[in-house]
Design a protein around this motif. Sequence first.
Motif, PDB file in Angstrom:
ATOM      1  N   TYR A  20      86.201  29.439  33.755  1.00 12.19           N
ATOM      2  CA  TYR A  20      85.738  28.657  32.607  1.00 12.19           C
ATOM      3  C   TYR A  20      84.925  29.497  31.627  1.00 12.19           C
ATOM      4  CZ  TYR A  20      81.599  28.909  35.536  1.00 12.19           C
ATOM      5  OH  TYR A  20      80.583  29.392  36.325  1.00 12.19           O
ATOM      6  N   PHE A  23      81.661  34.060  28.353  1.00 14.16           N
ATOM      7  CA  PHE A  23      80.547  34.972  28.053  1.00 14.16           C
ATOM      8  C   PHE A  23      81.064  36.405  28.112  1.00 14.16           C
ATOM      9  CE2 PHE A  23      78.128  31.248  28.817  1.00 14.16           C
ATOM     10  CZ  PHE A  23      76.910  31.436  28.177  1.00 14.16           C
ATOM     11  N   GLY A  63      73.349  37.461  31.510  1.00 14.47           N
ATOM     12  CA  GLY A  63      74.629  38.142  31.749  1.00 14.47           C
ATOM     13  C   GLY A  63      75.802  37.341  31.277  1.00 14.47           C
ATOM     14  N   GLY A  64      76.865  37.750  31.963  1.00  9.60           N
ATOM     15  CA  GLY A  64      77.023  38.578  33.135  1.00  9.60           C
ATOM     16  C   GLY A  64      76.139  38.185  34.329  1.00  9.60           C
ATOM     17  N   GLU A  96      68.598  35.798  35.483  1.00 11.79           N
ATOM     18  CA  GLU A  96      69.666  34.894  35.939  1.00 11.79           C
ATOM     19  C   GLU A  96      70.305  35.523  37.174  1.00 11.79           C
ATOM     20  OE1 GLU A  96      71.558  33.011  31.852  1.00 11.79           O
ATOM     21  OE2 GLU A  96      72.451  34.797  32.679  1.00 11.79           O
ATOM     22  N   ASN A  98      73.022  35.094  40.603  1.00  8.90           N
ATOM     23  CA  ASN A  98      74.031  34.321  41.313  1.00  8.90           C
ATOM     24  C   ASN A  98      73.538  34.152  42.752  1.00  8.90           C
ATOM     25  OD1 ASN A  98      75.301  34.838  38.888  1.00  8.90           O
ATOM     26  ND2 ASN A  98      77.323  34.919  39.801  1.00  8.90           N
ATOM     27  N   GLY A 121      72.390  30.409  39.160  1.00  6.97           N
ATOM     28  CA  GLY A 121      73.634  29.786  38.692  1.00  6.97           C
ATOM     29  C   GLY A 121      74.318  29.065  39.847  1.00  6.97           C
ATOM     30  N   GLN A 123      75.828  25.784  39.677  1.00  2.00           N
ATOM     31  CA  GLN A 123      77.026  25.182  39.030  1.00  2.00           C
ATOM     32  C   GLN A 123      77.527  23.885  39.652  1.00  2.00           C
ATOM     33  OE1 GLN A 123      76.701  26.730  36.567  1.00  2.00           O
ATOM     34  NE2 GLN A 123      76.553  28.916  36.866  1.00  2.00           N
ATOM     35  N   ARG A 135      83.795  29.879  41.803  1.00  2.86           N
ATOM     36  CA  ARG A 135      82.565  30.560  42.201  1.00  2.86           C
ATOM     37  C   ARG A 135      82.784  31.285  43.523  1.00  2.86           C
ATOM     38  NH1 ARG A 135      79.185  31.296  38.171  1.00  2.86           N
ATOM     39  NH2 ARG A 135      77.423  31.376  39.613  1.00  2.86           N
ATOM     40  N   ASP A 159      71.163  26.226  37.188  1.00  3.20           N
ATOM     41  CA  ASP A 159      72.189  25.769  36.235  1.00  3.20           C
ATOM     42  C   ASP A 159      73.219  24.961  37.011  1.00  3.20           C
ATOM     43  OD1 ASP A 159      71.011  27.510  34.433  1.00  3.20           O
ATOM     44  OD2 ASP A 159      72.768  28.816  34.221  1.00  3.20           O
ATOM     45  N   ILE A 161      76.971  22.723  36.169  1.00  2.00           N
ATOM     46  CA  ILE A 161      77.978  22.325  35.177  1.00  2.00           C
ATOM     47  C   ILE A 161      78.495  20.948  35.593  1.00  2.00           C
ATOM     48  CG2 ILE A 161      80.268  22.832  34.261  1.00  2.00           C
ATOM     49  CD1 ILE A 161      79.738  25.778  34.677  1.00  2.00           C
ATOM     50  N   TYR A 190      74.896  21.778  31.956  1.00  2.10           N
ATOM     51  CA  TYR A 190      75.872  22.033  30.887  1.00  2.10           C
ATOM     52  C   TYR A 190      77.139  21.221  31.115  1.00  2.10           C
ATOM     53  CZ  TYR A 190      72.844  26.079  30.254  1.00  2.10           C
ATOM     54  OH  TYR A 190      71.754  26.886  30.059  1.00  2.10           O
ATOM     55  N   GLN A 191      77.597  20.575  30.044  1.00  3.59           N
ATOM     56  CA  GLN A 191      78.902  19.889  30.132  1.00  3.59           C
ATOM     57  C   GLN A 191      79.989  20.944  30.122  1.00  3.59           C
ATOM     58  OE1 GLN A 191      80.031  16.765  27.390  1.00  3.59           O
ATOM     59  NE2 GLN A 191      78.052  15.773  27.650  1.00  3.59           N
ATOM     60  N   THR A 193      82.866  22.971  29.110  1.00  2.61           N
ATOM     61  CA  THR A 193      83.692  23.071  27.904  1.00  2.61           C
ATOM     62  C   THR A 193      84.845  24.017  28.230  1.00  2.61           C
ATOM     63  OG1 THR A 193      82.215  24.796  27.090  1.00  2.61           O
ATOM     64  CG2 THR A 193      81.883  22.618  26.178  1.00  2.61           C
TER      65      THR A 193
HETATM   66  C1  LIG Z   1      75.362  33.493  31.092  1.00  3.22           C
HETATM   67  S1  LIG Z   1      76.041  32.207  32.005  1.00  3.22           S
HETATM   68  C2  LIG Z   1      75.936  32.796  33.634  1.00  3.22           C
HETATM   69  C3  LIG Z   1      74.846  33.175  34.503  1.00  3.22           C
HETATM   70  C4  LIG Z   1      75.294  33.672  35.877  1.00  3.22           C
HETATM   71  N1  LIG Z   1      76.172  34.776  35.753  1.00  3.22           N
HETATM   72  C5  LIG Z   1      76.010  32.598  36.657  1.00  3.22           C
HETATM   73  O1  LIG Z   1      77.213  32.473  36.521  1.00  3.22           O
HETATM   74  O2  LIG Z   1      75.372  31.913  37.424  1.00  3.22           O
HETATM   75  C6  LIG Z   1      74.865  30.921  31.881  1.00  3.22           C
HETATM   76  C7  LIG Z   1      75.370  29.537  32.233  1.00  3.22           C
HETATM   77  O3  LIG Z   1      76.280  29.026  31.290  1.00  3.22           O
HETATM   78  C8  LIG Z   1      77.005  27.970  31.890  1.00  3.22           C
HETATM   79  N2  LIG Z   1      78.397  28.035  31.426  1.00  3.22           N
HETATM   80  C9  LIG Z   1      79.143  29.151  31.245  1.00  3.22           C
HETATM   81  N3  LIG Z   1      80.378  28.808  30.786  1.00  3.22           N
HETATM   82  C10 LIG Z   1      80.404  27.456  30.664  1.00  3.22           C
HETATM   83  C11 LIG Z   1      81.378  26.497  30.230  1.00  3.22           C
HETATM   84  N4  LIG Z   1      82.593  26.885  29.823  1.00  3.22           N
HETATM   85  N5  LIG Z   1      81.039  25.188  30.231  1.00  3.22           N
HETATM   86  C12 LIG Z   1      79.812  24.811  30.613  1.00  3.22           C
HETATM   87  N6  LIG Z   1      78.851  25.652  31.034  1.00  3.22           N
HETATM   88  C13 LIG Z   1      79.139  26.956  31.056  1.00  3.22           C
HETATM   89  C14 LIG Z   1      76.877  28.131  33.385  1.00  3.22           C
HETATM   90  O4  LIG Z   1      76.122  27.074  33.929  1.00  3.22           O
HETATM   91  C15 LIG Z   1      76.113  29.433  33.523  1.00  3.22           C
HETATM   92  O5  LIG Z   1      75.238  29.439  34.619  1.00  3.22           O
END
Ligand SMILES: C[S@@+](CC[C@H](N)C(=O)[O-])C[C@H]1O[C@@H](n2cnc3c(N)ncnc32)[C@H](O)[C@@H]1O
Length: 359
Positions: A20, A23, A63-64, A96, A98, A121, A123, A135, A159, A161, A190-191, A193
Amino acid sequence: MPNTIGIYIHWPFCRSKCPYCDFYSSAQKCNNEDELIEQYCQDLEYYHSLSDNDQVRSIFFGGGTPSLIKPQNIEKLIDTVTSLWSCSPQIEVSLEANPNSNHPHMFQDLKIAGINRLSLGIQALNDADLKFLGRTHKLSEALHAIEEVTTFFNNHSIDLIYARPNQKIENWQQELKQAVSFGLKHISLYQLTIEENTVFAKKGIKALEENAAAEMYTFTQEYLNTHGYPQYEISNFGQPCLHNCGYWQGEDYIGVGAGAHGRIHIDNKIFATTHPRQLEELTSQERAEELIIMGLRILEGINKKHFSEQCGLNFDSFVNLEKLHTLASQNLIINTTEKIRPTTKGLLVLNKIIEDLCC
Ligand SMILES: C[S@@+](CC[C@H](N)C(=O)[O-])C[C@H]1O[C@@H](n2cnc3c(N)ncnc32)[C@H](O)[C@@H]1O
Ligand code: SF4
């Protein structure tokens, strides 16, 4: 009072690419970590030469997957920042991580390295959805990581989702209750997307239907607001993250690492920075738009006087006043002489509010 800034350090490597995620990150192994960290330190020195009178109030490793960086290199980066700039005594240093540590004692080592806020993270809180989200950790590993993080740190976050395809509101309610039971200081929700060019997009996976997602969002707001996690931003609840608040309030920040960007004032002009060491001056119009886009994400909203100090334009003259009054009459925003802020209902349609105000 010195101008305060945040420092964002981006680590663009992950163990694997989640289907998904769009980043800036790669699933390749980093084979020259020490060399890259040295470059980061040189970039910090360069940015310091542009902002040497500022005081650092936060550092954020994002990140990453920055938890893949060796703790001694995290320490080296923190030491570089603190030896270059004067720092706030209450400096927030977030990372951040994992949940599946790349080595034992990772969380203790990160604490010793100087991290004082850990964001995990997680999720999802069930194995089937973790697998669906691609994951590499299991629920048991997530729970173990949460236990360690709440033991070793005073400031922590997870975090999650939600609005996953086929997710039922009852299941989300259960997960949310479980999330609250961990006793964390902060929760980001986060919803899901479906971003272009991700594996999910290529597989034709569809986001949850809009009304069902909105129902989950509304429940999330009500539940967390009444269970010790006041909402302060569209996706964030609990004790605010100082670093991220800096972005939403239009504060300066320095970004190092391949996917990082920054905003720095030099001689009363504002510059957008991108890797490697690129600077581009923003026009007042561009600056005003980004202040609105960022500032309306937080419930505190935009202080109009602060806005005009930041971009040199008068707020009421810049926005579409007719649409602003309509949005206020629809209870999507609250508009006073001093401030404009979104209502909780308004947060559901933030993109439309921004479009209306800036057109
Ligand atoms: C920089 S990212 C990742 C941090 C870390 N690498 C991880 O995956 O746990 C920050 C957050 O954005 C959220 N995220 C990334 N892509 C997403 C998406 N397509 N829809 C919703 N949330 C998203 C995730 O919850 C993620 O932990
Ligand atoms: S969600 Fe995190 S771990 Fe997954 S690819 Fe994106 S940055 Fe990497």
